[in-house]
Design a protein around this motif. Sequence first.
Motif, mmCIF file in Angstrom:
data_model
loop_
_atom_site.group_PDB
_atom_site.id
_atom_site.type_symbol
_atom_site.label_atom_id
_atom_site.label_comp_id
_atom_site.label_asym_id
_atom_site.label_seq_id
_atom_site.Cartn_x
_atom_site.Cartn_y
_atom_site.Cartn_z
ATOM 1 N N ILE A 132 18.829 50.176 41.399
ATOM 2 C CA ILE A 132 18.528 49.185 42.446
ATOM 3 C C ILE A 132 19.776 48.388 42.793
ATOM 4 C CG2 ILE A 132 17.234 47.069 42.923
ATOM 5 C CD1 ILE A 132 14.937 48.244 41.256
ATOM 6 N N VAL A 133 20.523 47.965 41.764
ATOM 7 C CA VAL A 133 21.755 47.221 42.013
ATOM 8 C C VAL A 133 22.762 48.091 42.766
ATOM 9 C CG1 VAL A 133 23.696 46.054 40.904
ATOM 10 C CG2 VAL A 133 21.386 45.763 39.992
ATOM 11 N N MET A 134 22.815 49.383 42.427
ATOM 12 C CA MET A 134 23.756 50.280 43.074
ATOM 13 C C MET A 134 23.390 50.535 44.536
ATOM 14 S SD MET A 134 25.269 53.827 41.513
ATOM 15 C CE MET A 134 23.610 54.346 41.084
ATOM 16 N N SER A 135 22.113 50.430 44.869
ATOM 17 C CA SER A 135 21.682 50.659 46.250
ATOM 18 C C SER A 135 22.076 49.518 47.177
ATOM 19 C CB SER A 135 20.164 50.850 46.298
ATOM 20 O OG SER A 135 19.490 49.655 45.919
ATOM 21 N N ILE A 136 22.390 48.344 46.630
ATOM 22 C CA ILE A 136 22.829 47.217 47.460
ATOM 23 C C ILE A 136 24.282 47.433 47.847
ATOM 24 C CG2 ILE A 136 23.116 44.712 47.546
ATOM 25 C CD1 ILE A 136 21.013 44.488 45.352
ATOM 26 N N PRO A 137 24.651 47.298 49.121
ATOM 27 C CA PRO A 137 26.067 47.457 49.507
ATOM 28 C C PRO A 137 26.962 46.539 48.695
ATOM 29 C CG PRO A 137 24.665 47.350 51.456
ATOM 30 C CD PRO A 137 23.777 47.041 50.285
ATOM 31 N N SER A 138 28.006 47.121 48.138
ATOM 32 C CA SER A 138 28.877 46.352 47.237
ATOM 33 C C SER A 138 29.537 45.174 47.935
ATOM 34 C CB SER A 138 29.949 47.271 46.650
ATOM 35 O OG SER A 138 30.725 47.859 47.670
ATOM 36 N N ILE A 139 29.816 45.298 49.226
ATOM 37 C CA ILE A 139 30.470 44.203 49.938
ATOM 38 C C ILE A 139 29.562 42.980 49.982
ATOM 39 C CG2 ILE A 139 29.651 44.996 52.185
ATOM 40 C CD1 ILE A 139 33.058 43.403 51.430
ATOM 41 N N LEU A 140 28.252 43.190 50.116
ATOM 42 C CA LEU A 140 27.319 42.066 50.117
ATOM 43 C C LEU A 140 27.264 41.405 48.739
ATOM 44 C CD1 LEU A 140 24.352 43.516 52.227
ATOM 45 C CD2 LEU A 140 26.230 42.047 52.981
ATOM 46 N N THR A 141 27.257 42.233 47.705
ATOM 47 C CA THR A 141 27.243 41.688 46.347
ATOM 48 C C THR A 141 28.509 40.888 46.055
ATOM 49 O OG1 THR A 141 25.991 43.658 45.672
ATOM 50 C CG2 THR A 141 26.893 42.278 43.933
ATOM 51 N N VAL A 142 29.649 41.399 46.516
ATOM 52 C CA VAL A 142 30.912 40.694 46.296
ATOM 53 C C VAL A 142 30.909 39.352 47.021
ATOM 54 C CG1 VAL A 142 33.371 40.758 46.817
ATOM 55 C CG2 VAL A 142 32.265 42.757 45.831
ATOM 56 N N ILE A 143 30.431 39.338 48.271
ATOM 57 C CA ILE A 143 30.385 38.088 49.032
ATOM 58 C C ILE A 143 29.472 37.078 48.339
ATOM 59 C CG2 ILE A 143 29.651 37.048 51.203
ATOM 60 C CD1 ILE A 143 30.498 39.615 52.597
ATOM 61 N N PHE A 144 28.323 37.544 47.850
ATOM 62 C CA PHE A 144 27.392 36.650 47.161
ATOM 63 C C PHE A 144 28.016 36.082 45.890
ATOM 64 C CE2 PHE A 144 24.161 36.193 43.810
ATOM 65 C CZ PHE A 144 23.385 35.185 44.365
ATOM 66 N N LEU A 145 28.670 36.942 45.091
ATOM 67 C CA LEU A 145 29.275 36.474 43.849
ATOM 68 C C LEU A 145 30.466 35.556 44.121
ATOM 69 C CD1 LEU A 145 29.142 39.727 41.666
ATOM 70 C CD2 LEU A 145 27.675 37.715 41.521
ATOM 71 N N GLN A 146 31.224 35.874 45.186
ATOM 72 C CA GLN A 146 32.339 35.010 45.552
ATOM 73 C C GLN A 146 31.844 33.612 45.915
ATOM 74 O OE1 GLN A 146 35.531 35.659 44.757
ATOM 75 N NE2 GLN A 146 36.402 36.146 46.750
ATOM 76 N N ALA A 147 30.747 33.559 46.673
ATOM 77 C CA ALA A 147 30.186 32.259 47.039
ATOM 78 C C ALA A 147 29.641 31.524 45.819
ATOM 79 C CB ALA A 147 29.088 32.450 48.080
ATOM 80 N N ALA A 148 29.056 32.272 44.873
ATOM 81 C CA ALA A 148 28.500 31.640 43.675
ATOM 82 C C ALA A 148 29.605 31.075 42.786
ATOM 83 C CB ALA A 148 27.654 32.642 42.899
ATOM 84 N N ILE A 149 30.715 31.824 42.652
ATOM 85 C CA ILE A 149 31.813 31.352 41.809
ATOM 86 C C ILE A 149 32.556 30.208 42.490
ATOM 87 C CG2 ILE A 149 34.022 32.015 40.779
ATOM 88 C CD1 ILE A 149 32.875 34.765 40.280
ATOM 89 N N GLY A 150 32.747 30.325 43.792
ATOM 90 C CA GLY A 150 33.403 29.261 44.540
ATOM 91 C C GLY A 150 34.898 29.196 44.352
ATOM 92 N N GLN A 151 35.524 30.238 43.820
ATOM 93 C CA GLN A 151 36.966 30.256 43.619
ATOM 94 C C GLN A 151 37.542 31.523 44.247
ATOM 95 O OE1 GLN A 151 37.933 29.855 39.489
ATOM 96 N NE2 GLN A 151 36.897 27.890 39.259
ATOM 97 N N SER A 152 38.790 31.432 44.665
ATOM 98 C CA SER A 152 39.466 32.579 45.254
ATOM 99 C C SER A 152 40.843 32.717 44.611
ATOM 100 C CB SER A 152 39.597 32.401 46.776
ATOM 101 O OG SER A 152 40.204 33.533 47.358
ATOM 102 N N ASN A 153 40.854 33.319 43.428
ATOM 103 C CA ASN A 153 42.096 33.586 42.711
ATOM 104 C C ASN A 153 42.010 34.986 42.114
ATOM 105 O OD1 ASN A 153 40.870 33.367 39.938
ATOM 106 N ND2 ASN A 153 40.532 31.262 40.628
ATOM 107 N N PRO A 154 43.111 35.550 41.627
ATOM 108 C CA PRO A 154 43.086 36.923 41.118
ATOM 109 C C PRO A 154 42.065 37.157 40.014
ATOM 110 C CG PRO A 154 45.349 36.219 41.459
ATOM 111 C CD PRO A 154 44.490 35.004 41.681
ATOM 112 N N PHE A 155 41.890 36.199 39.103
ATOM 113 C CA PHE A 155 40.974 36.401 37.992
ATOM 114 C C PHE A 155 39.517 36.379 38.463
ATOM 115 C CE2 PHE A 155 44.844 34.657 36.106
ATOM 116 C CZ PHE A 155 45.081 35.587 35.110
ATOM 117 N N ALA A 156 39.195 35.457 39.353
ATOM 118 C CA ALA A 156 37.833 35.411 39.886
ATOM 119 C C ALA A 156 37.520 36.655 40.708
ATOM 120 C CB ALA A 156 37.649 34.151 40.735
ATOM 121 N N LEU A 157 38.490 37.122 41.508
ATOM 122 C CA LEU A 157 38.268 38.310 42.316
ATOM 123 C C LEU A 157 38.121 39.551 41.438
ATOM 124 C CD1 LEU A 157 38.021 39.237 45.238
ATOM 125 C CD2 LEU A 157 40.480 39.640 45.263
#
Length: 295
Positions: A132-157
């Motif tokens: 089920i997780v694999m069926s979700i487009p990875s770009i959407l998952t990345v955007i969601f996790l990026q918003a949840a973390i709230g940081q934009s640095n190499p380690f968070a990415l």
Amino acid sequence: MSENPFRLVGYKPAEPQAGEPAKPKRSRPPVAASVILGVILVGCLFAELFMNHDPQYLDLTHLSVPPCSSFFFGTDPLGRDVFSMIWYGGRISLLIGFLAAAVSTAVAVVYGSVSACLPRAANDAMMRLSEIVMSIPSILTVIFLQAAIGQSNPFALALVIGATGWMNMAKIVRTEVKRMKDSVYIEAARTMGAGFWYLLIKHLLPGLVSSLMFMVVSNIGAAIGAEATLSFLGIGLPVETVSWGSLLSQADRALMTGNWWLIVIPGLFLIATLVCITDLGNYIRKENNRKCSNL
């Protein structure tokens, strides 16, 4: 004189019978890919030894200068030297690739091993969850996790990319662990009171290395490409953080202003790295398949 003085008289090596599949031959090592990738890795690691400019210095007197003797790969619209940024930024991109691959491998090994050791109902439920997780487009998952973390640095990415690329590897781990968990040495360790983590680290993980190497190498290349894609879309690293992706994020403005070197040169380095990593991964996969077929 015979070439082999100890040759057995009357002995003839057995030939494969009709209809019997021939064993796969040893594949040729990707020497060119290894050399090119090695040069890129060494150049990124020891960039300070041959960089002729500070990659973060804004030289306002040399804005968007094409490649020349002073600036080998030209400058960007902010006056930064592209040659120095390529090698310095490659260090960031490779760091993200290796960290993301480490995260995805760790999650896949633990998740797949736990799934293989649970009863059948729980095992199937965990595999359906991963699908089920694999069926979700990875770009959407990345955007969601990026918003949840709230940081934009190499380690968070790297953490975000690694957390979205473990599903296929977990299936391989599950299959291999199910094959090994009933082995004699595993049963002997359980009899002596060994727990799950001891079995995983001491007995199961060494047997998973050959099967996972191809996936690990492929995940490194996929993570580097994902970082470049996210930065190009404007949701990855910021422009002030030098990486191959942040360089390519200026492609739209470079096309309008005719600054071709801002697209071609970082793109060539990125493509060369991904192609070399893919060749190494394919070689590891073929060698692993050949060894398995010879067993």
